[in-house]
Design a protein around this motif. Structure first.
Motif, short mmCIF file in Angstrom:
data_model
loop_
_atom_site.label_atom_id
_atom_site.label_comp_id
_atom_site.label_asym_id
_atom_site.label_seq_id
_atom_site.Cartn_x
_atom_site.Cartn_y
_atom_site.Cartn_z
N UNK A 77 3.29 4.07 1.19
CA UNK A 77 2.56 3.61 0.00
C UNK A 77 1.54 2.54 0.35
N UNK A 78 1.91 1.62 1.24
CA UNK A 78 0.98 0.57 1.66
C UNK A 78 -0.24 1.18 2.34
N UNK A 79 -0.02 2.19 3.17
CA UNK A 79 -1.14 2.81 3.86
C UNK A 79 -2.02 3.60 2.90
N UNK A 80 -1.40 4.29 1.93
CA UNK A 80 -2.20 5.03 0.95
C UNK A 80 -3.07 4.07 0.15
N UNK A 81 -2.49 2.93 -0.22
CA UNK A 81 -3.24 1.93 -0.99
C UNK A 81 -4.16 1.09 -0.12
N UNK A 82 -4.15 1.37 1.20
CA UNK A 82 -5.00 0.66 2.16
C UNK A 82 -4.70 -0.84 2.17
N UNK A 83 -3.41 -1.14 2.18
CA UNK A 83 -2.95 -2.52 2.28
C UNK A 83 -2.35 -2.73 3.66
N UNK A 84 -2.44 -3.93 4.23
CA UNK A 84 -1.86 -4.19 5.54
C UNK A 84 -0.35 -3.99 5.53
N UNK A 85 0.15 -3.28 6.53
CA UNK A 85 1.59 -3.04 6.61
C UNK A 85 2.36 -4.32 6.88
N UNK A 86 1.66 -5.34 7.38
CA UNK A 86 2.32 -6.62 7.66
C UNK A 86 2.81 -7.31 6.39
N UNK B 219 6.06 4.41 -6.82
CA UNK B 219 5.05 3.51 -6.30
C UNK B 219 3.72 3.81 -6.97
N UNK B 220 2.97 2.76 -7.24
CA UNK B 220 1.69 2.95 -7.89
C UNK B 220 0.72 1.90 -7.36
N UNK B 221 -0.57 2.25 -7.35
CA UNK B 221 -1.55 1.29 -6.88
C UNK B 221 -2.51 0.96 -8.01
N UNK C 190 -1.28 13.00 6.07
CA UNK C 190 -0.77 13.00 4.70
C UNK C 190 -1.27 11.77 3.96
N UNK C 191 -1.21 10.62 4.60
CA UNK C 191 -1.66 9.37 3.96
C UNK C 191 -3.14 9.47 3.60
N UNK C 192 -3.96 9.97 4.52
CA UNK C 192 -5.40 10.05 4.27
C UNK C 192 -5.69 11.02 3.14
N UNK C 193 -4.98 12.14 3.08
CA UNK C 193 -5.20 13.13 2.04
C UNK C 193 -4.84 12.58 0.66
N UNK C 194 -3.72 11.87 0.57
CA UNK C 194 -3.29 11.32 -0.73
C UNK C 194 -4.18 10.15 -1.14
N UNK C 195 -4.55 9.32 -0.16
CA UNK C 195 -5.37 8.14 -0.47
C UNK C 195 -6.73 8.54 -1.02
N UNK C 196 -7.23 9.71 -0.63
CA UNK C 196 -8.54 10.16 -1.09
C UNK C 196 -8.45 11.10 -2.29
#
Length: 384
Positions: free
Chosen positions: A92-101, A135-137, A309-315
């Motif tokens: 979810x963090x990667x889809x929302x383009x948030x730092x995993x840290x 999860x939601x962004x 998968x992350x890139x496809x969902x994020x876009x």
């Protein structure tokens, strides 16, 4: 580097280079000038150090941790649940383009007297724990989601600039009973919802495969029921509602649990549910005795990697359409408010002047002459 010792005297690098011998000597010389060093070159370097100065070698040799790494964790139900939750939040963090840290959680289930039930157990803001995540962004701008900020609710929010990701540990029973999934990701920015069901391949690296059972079949039936209802929303002709396909449901087959030094995603394969249904009907999904079983090699290249998968969902290329998302958000919100018996449904309306496709047999046709356009004026008689 976790430790250091002061040497009794200085030792030139050139003195070590003079003692280097063997086929890996050139690599060791290159590494001594700066850069990475392979294990075999490092061994040659240490042998040269021992010849150049035994006392310094003795100090350096003690700094090396030669303890064997911990064994890979056995996939118990609790450890699998931990891995699924951690993977869902990381995804979810990667889809929302948030730092995993922003999300700090050990890769394996902590060994305690009382086993934690969630990756957020150490967070004081979490009041109750379940193992299904929604999860939601984007910012909470929809009134259906406003209750998350208005009351105590098991939610964790990650912020970075203009993007906000809220992780909700939702009531498992109602969502699982109706949707049959482990992860629901609501991409409010692009009006898409994606569902993921996790499954674990057996063996150290998934070599023992996965045998579909009755539980998976029951979960698929729930997904099919939800998909049938969402299909009643009609076709979304807008650019925002365009998707590669009509299937918002995915299965992730996890290859193994994360080891002690791994971070990020649980290794695995994402498959659309519609593709999985075709795959199980092929000979490739059958074992030596004709039973239904899949292995990592069964998927071949026909799967999505975590990054793809992350890139496809994020876009917004996959998931529900904007019309279906507008139906899903109120439904999810009602369940997360704790209301039981909520059913996913699409309300269809029909215009008053729209007649049914077939008239009943007992209906009597009555001719109603049209109103005259010019009252009082005699209509012209036209003879053909």
């Amino acid at each position: 580097m976790w430790n250091h010792k002061e040497l009794p005297r200085a030792l030139r690098v050139s003195a070590i280079k003079k003692e280097l011998v063997g086929p890996q000597a050139w690599r060791a010389r290159k590494a001594l000038d700066g850069g990475p060093c392979s294990p075999s070159a490092f061994k040659a370097m240490m042998d040269a150090l021992k010849k150049a100065d035994p006392k310094i070698f003795k100090i350096a040799d003690k700094l090396i941790d030669r303890r064997p790494p911990p064994a890979d964790p056995k996939p118990t139900a609790a450890r699998q649940n931990w891995a699924y939750q951690r993977d869902a939040v990381t995804t979810a963090l990667e889809i929302a383009r948030l730092p995993k840290e922003l999300f700090r959680s050990p890769s394996q289930l902590p060994e305690r007297k009382e086993a934690p039930r969630s990756v957020f157990d150490s967070d004081k803001e979490m009041k109750s724990i379940e193992d299904v995540l929604v999860l939601r962004d984007s910012a909470i701008r929809d009134p259906d989601w406003q209750f998350v900020t208005d009351q105590l609710y098991p939610a964790k929010t990650f912020d970075n600039g203009a993007t906000t990701l809220t992780v909700l540990l939702a009531n498992k029973l109602e969502l699982e009973r109706q949707l049959g999934v482990d992860l629901i990701y609501v991409n409010e920015t692009l009006n898409a919802v994606v569902f993921v069901q996790y499954k674990m391949l057996r063996g150290r690296d998934g070599e023992d495969g996965y045998r579909p059972d009755g539980q998976l079949q029951a979960e698929i039936e729930r997904m099919d029921g939800a998909a049938k209802t969402l299909a009643e929303c009609g076709v979304d002709e807008s650019c925002d509602g365009y998707r590669f396909g009509t299937d918002p449901f995915f299965l992730k087959f996890c290859k193994k649990l994360l080891t002690h030094n791994d971070q990020g995603h649980v290794p695995g394969y994402y498959l659309p549910l519609s593709y999985w249904k075709k795959l199980v009907d092929t000979p490739e999904a059958r074992g030596s005795r004709g039973g239904l079983i899949v292995y990592p090699e069964t998927f071949g290249r026909r799967h999505f990697t975590p990054s793809a998968f992350v890139d496809m969902i994020a876009r917004g290329w996959a998931g529900t359409t904007t019309l279906q998302t507008s139906v899903l958000i109120p439904y999810l919100a009602e369940i997360m408010r704790g209301k039981t018996g909520v059913v996913l449904a699409v309300e269809t309306t029909r215009s008053l002047d729209e007649s049914p496709e077939e008239e009943p047999e007992f209906a009597e046709r009555i001719f109603v002459p049209p109103k005259p356009r010019h009252p009082g004026r005699k209509r012209k008689a036209i003879q053909l």
